[in-house]
Design a protein around this motif. Structure first.
Motif, PDB file in Angstrom:
ATOM      1  N   PHE A 136       0.838  -1.201   0.000  1.00 29.86           N
ATOM      2  CA  PHE A 136       0.000   0.000   0.000  1.00 29.86           C
ATOM      3  C   PHE A 136       0.871   1.248   0.000  1.00 29.86           C
ATOM      4  O   PHE A 136       1.983   1.226   0.529  1.00 29.86           O
ATOM      5  CB  PHE A 136      -0.879   0.066   1.269  1.00 29.86           C
ATOM      6  N   THR A 137       0.352   2.336  -0.541  1.00 28.93           N
ATOM      7  CA  THR A 137       0.976   3.613  -0.242  1.00 28.93           C
ATOM      8  C   THR A 137       0.629   3.945   1.211  1.00 28.93           C
ATOM      9  O   THR A 137      -0.390   3.490   1.736  1.00 28.93           O
ATOM     10  CB  THR A 137       0.470   4.737  -1.167  1.00 28.93           C
ATOM     11  N   GLN A 142      -3.211   4.760   5.731  1.00 29.45           N
ATOM     12  CA  GLN A 142      -3.709   5.708   6.726  1.00 29.45           C
ATOM     13  C   GLN A 142      -5.229   5.847   6.647  1.00 29.45           C
ATOM     14  O   GLN A 142      -5.919   5.861   7.666  1.00 29.45           O
ATOM     15  CB  GLN A 142      -3.043   7.067   6.517  1.00 29.45           C
ATOM     16  N   ARG A 143      -5.729   5.917   5.431  1.00 23.73           N
ATOM     17  CA  ARG A 143      -7.188   6.021   5.267  1.00 23.73           C
ATOM     18  C   ARG A 143      -7.894   4.749   5.737  1.00 23.73           C
ATOM     19  O   ARG A 143      -8.915   4.813   6.425  1.00 23.73           O
ATOM     20  CB  ARG A 143      -7.538   6.318   3.806  1.00 23.73           C
ATOM     21  N   TYR A 144      -7.354   3.584   5.372  1.00 25.27           N
ATOM     22  CA  TYR A 144      -7.956   2.323   5.806  1.00 25.27           C
ATOM     23  C   TYR A 144      -8.025   2.242   7.329  1.00 25.27           C
ATOM     24  O   TYR A 144      -9.064   1.892   7.904  1.00 25.27           O
ATOM     25  CB  TYR A 144      -7.142   1.132   5.281  1.00 25.27           C
ATOM     26  N   VAL A 145      -6.916   2.561   8.002  1.00 22.96           N
ATOM     27  CA  VAL A 145      -6.846   2.408   9.455  1.00 22.96           C
ATOM     28  C   VAL A 145      -7.663   3.474  10.174  1.00 22.96           C
ATOM     29  O   VAL A 145      -8.437   3.174  11.083  1.00 22.96           O
ATOM     30  CB  VAL A 145      -5.371   2.444   9.927  1.00 22.96           C
ATOM     31  N   ASN A 146      -7.505   4.731   9.750  1.00 21.66           N
ATOM     32  CA  ASN A 146      -8.104   5.841  10.501  1.00 21.66           C
ATOM     33  C   ASN A 146      -9.569   6.124  10.158  1.00 21.66           C
ATOM     34  O   ASN A 146     -10.313   6.617  11.006  1.00 21.66           O
ATOM     35  CB  ASN A 146      -7.300   7.115  10.271  1.00 21.66           C
ATOM     36  N   LEU A 250       4.541  -0.664   3.203  1.00 18.79           N
ATOM     37  CA  LEU A 250       3.984   0.669   2.984  1.00 18.79           C
ATOM     38  C   LEU A 250       4.997   1.515   2.224  1.00 18.79           C
ATOM     39  O   LEU A 250       6.192   1.510   2.549  1.00 18.79           O
ATOM     40  CB  LEU A 250       3.643   1.355   4.312  1.00 18.79           C
ATOM     41  N   LEU A 251       4.519   2.242   1.222  1.00 18.85           N
ATOM     42  CA  LEU A 251       5.381   3.076   0.396  1.00 18.85           C
ATOM     43  C   LEU A 251       5.165   4.545   0.726  1.00 18.85           C
ATOM     44  O   LEU A 251       4.051   5.062   0.624  1.00 18.85           O
ATOM     45  CB  LEU A 251       5.075   2.848  -1.093  1.00 18.85           C
TER      46      LEU A 251
END
Length: 419
Positions: A136-137, A142-146, A250-251
């Protein structure tokens, strides 16, 4: 539809620009946002550290965005959500579409481009190896988790030491994942020093500079990542390989200003920033079209985005009112150690007190002076004990100095402090 000002983008730059234009007497304003809510990337940045310059207090991303959204609503500034801008013509006609209004043609007296930036992906950096799930980037993770409530993995490696990657190293650790390491191709980090301290050092996460990924293995899900040290030509050094068994990569390998619309409009793009070439008023080469925020150049802090956007809002207001002075441009050239400067040109007669020039340096330097030159004549000099590419620099050049320039350009460069 006709408006005095149309702002393309409802993130921190677009919100600040619209609010400032309203404060400066522009009544008929429209903000167009392609997402389902205002605030842009701030809505998924739930960590604090925002607003120290702007509001003199620590806020989370959603709190910071909320302050500007509240101002927008209190000022009755019109906005359209879930709306895609398809094209902006040099005549300042905006082609946009959404499910409620359908296809729209919007005429504006001025346009502010504030589309933000996007992440560089795996395809853009050509990492070797297999192509399993689990890559993932950092922003997507960040969007998935948060926001979405999904945990992207349990054993993590991060490539690139950009600020989003550093912040996600801490976030994944706090969510129970094991972050094995952060790997950076360059001999220096691309993130803020405070993020290295707070997100890596505080959690004992190692940072390997001058390293890169040389192999990825995994059939369905990522199974392992092999890294190696690189030489001065960024080529892997044989014998330095190290393999990590991880399920997630993560990239955090850079951000690119979102300028597809700008290019199709005919806006001149600076190859160093991947953003527009602008003057002292944040205006592009197309009359009445302005740019600000991360669509112009990638900033460290959202506070700086807001400050720059306010300048664009004031400038667009002056343009709409017809109070902009014409004059001969002076170019801002980059000398030793300077990667880019924004703005790239200026007219002294449109500057109130001083010209704010943002820049990034090419490498880490110690005990330097930042000099501004008119030919061979040094017109300004500032001591710089330490500068690094991960931290944006800025200088304020007083108008009284700019008015005395003899040539057609000034040069900004670094020199040794003892010279």
């Amino acid at each position: 539809m006709k408006y005095d000002l149309v702002v393309v983008g409802g993130g921190p730059a677009g919100l600040a620009a619209a609010v400032e234009a309203k404060k400066n007497g522009i009544e008929n304003i429209l903000v167009i946002e392609r997402d389902k809510e205002l605030g842009g990337i701030l809505q998924q940045c739930i960590h604090n550290g925002f607003g120290l310059h702007e509001f003199k207090e620590q806020l989370t991303g959603p709190e910071y965005a909320g302050r500007f959204i509240k101002q927008l609503e209190e000022m009755n500034i019109e906005f359209k959500l879930d709306t895609m801008v398809l094209d902006v013509t040099p005549e300042k006609q905006i082609h946009a579409i959404n499910t409620k209004d359908g296809y729209m043609l919007i005429d504006a007296k001025a346009v502010i481009l504030a589309m933000g930036c996007r992440e560089r992906t795996r395809g853009a950096i050509s990492i070797p190896g297999e192509r399993p799930a689990g890559i993932f980037t950092a922003g997507t993770a960040q969007r998935y988790v948060n926001m979405e409530g999904y945990m992207v993995g349990k054993k993590v490696l991060i490539l690139g030491s950009g600020d989003i990657g550093l912040i996600m190293a801490r976030r994944m650790t706090l969510e129970g994942a094991k972050v094995e390491a952060v790997v950076e191709l360059m001999p220096f980090s691309g993130g803020l020093a405070r993020n290295i301290a707070q997100c890596l050092n505080d959690y004992d996460i190692p940072l390997y500079l001058s390293h890169t990924i040389i192999d990825i293995k995994g059939k369905d899900r990522l199974e392992s990542v092999t890294i190696a040290k690189v030489d001065e030509n960024r080529k892997p050094i044989s014998g330095t390989e190290r393999t990590y068994e991880v399920d997630t990569l993560l990239l955090s390998v850079g951000l690119i200003p979102e300028n597809d619309i700008s290019r199709s409009t005919g806006v001149e793009i600076d190859g160093r920033t991947n953003g527009a070439v602008v003057n002292e008023m944040m205006q592009t080469n197309i009359d009445g079209i302005f740019a600000c925020g991360n669509v112009l150049h990638v900033h460290d802090l959202v506070d700086f985005v807001s400050a720059e956007a306010r300048k664009a809002g004031v400038a667009a207001s002056k343009y709409i009112k017809g109070t902009v002075s014409d004059g001969d441009y002076k170019e801002i050239k980059n000398g030793f150690g300077i990667g880019y400067t924004v703005p790239q040109k200026f007219r002294a007669n449109n500057i109130d007190k001083s010209l704010e020039v943002f820049m990034r340096v090419r490498n880490i330097y110690h005990d330097m002076k930042l000099e501004v030159k008119d030919g061979d004549n040094v017109i300004m000099s500032i001591k710089k004990p330490h500068v690094a590419p991960g931290e944006m620099e800025k200088i304020m050049i007083p108008k009284v100095i700019l008015e005395k320039i003899q040539g057609n350009e000034i040069t900004v460069e670094l020199v040794r402090g003892d010279k």
